[in-house]
Design an enzyme around this catalytic site. Sequence first.
Site, short mmCIF file in Angstrom:
data_model
loop_
_atom_site.label_atom_id
_atom_site.label_comp_id
_atom_site.label_asym_id
_atom_site.label_seq_id
_atom_site.Cartn_x
_atom_site.Cartn_y
_atom_site.Cartn_z
N HIS A 68 0.74 -1.11 -0.19
CA HIS A 68 -0.26 0.02 0.00
C HIS A 68 0.89 1.37 0.00
CE1 HIS A 68 -0.09 1.24 4.55
NE2 HIS A 68 0.92 0.54 4.25
N CYS A 103 6.06 6.30 3.85
CA CYS A 103 4.94 5.77 3.86
C CYS A 103 4.00 6.24 2.51
CB CYS A 103 3.80 5.45 4.85
SG CYS A 103 4.55 4.70 6.02
N HIS A 153 5.04 0.20 -0.81
CA HIS A 153 5.76 -0.50 0.12
C HIS A 153 4.92 -1.57 0.73
CE1 HIS A 153 3.73 2.29 3.04
NE2 HIS A 153 3.79 1.25 3.99
N HIS A 157 3.95 -4.98 4.08
CA HIS A 157 4.06 -5.37 5.35
C HIS A 157 3.54 -6.55 5.27
CE1 HIS A 157 4.22 -1.29 6.93
NE2 HIS A 157 3.45 -1.09 5.91
N ASP A 187 -4.47 -10.74 0.83
CA ASP A 187 -3.18 -11.44 0.62
C ASP A 187 -2.44 -11.33 -0.65
OD1 ASP A 187 -0.93 -12.80 1.83
OD2 ASP A 187 -1.65 -14.78 1.08
N HIS A 188 -1.31 -10.80 -0.68
CA HIS A 188 -0.41 -10.76 -1.78
C HIS A 188 -1.29 -9.70 -2.91
CE1 HIS A 188 2.03 -13.90 0.01
NE2 HIS A 188 2.93 -13.31 -0.89
N GLU A 244 0.79 -4.35 12.21
CA GLU A 244 1.57 -3.75 10.96
C GLU A 244 2.93 -4.08 10.91
OE1 GLU A 244 0.82 -0.07 8.10
OE2 GLU A 244 1.85 0.33 9.80
#
Length: 140
Positions: free
Chosen positions: A17, A36, A42, A44, A82-83, A129
Amino acid sequence: YTTMVYISRREQFSAAHKLVREDWSAEKNLEIFGKCSSPNWHGHNYQLFVTVKGEQNPDTSFVANLSDVSKVICEKVISKLDHKNINLDVDFMHGKLSTTETLAVEIWKQLETSLEKLGCELHCVKIQETENNYVEFFGK
């Protein structure tokens, strides 16, 4: 007497995100959101903790079957996150700033009704996070 019991299920997802408001300049986004707001995104490795509450079933002693809770979380949330790119790919995050705070609120909305059908009540959505940062949302 009745006893309210709280149980939690942990799931994990990896997602990218960036924090950016399109109506702000790149300079203001950098000032407010720091690294950010990088235009290169980037990501997490998130830890998601979903806590439900209720009274124990007299036959099973369960508040809810955690296998069923996990299935709901995976279907309604993990499969969408996810991903993925939270800003671009996740239907329930379209048009929203992809902070962890907003993500927790929106995940709550995805889970609440389906978990109630399991006979329990959603108590908390916690998203870790980073090693040092997490958000908890209690639905209020």
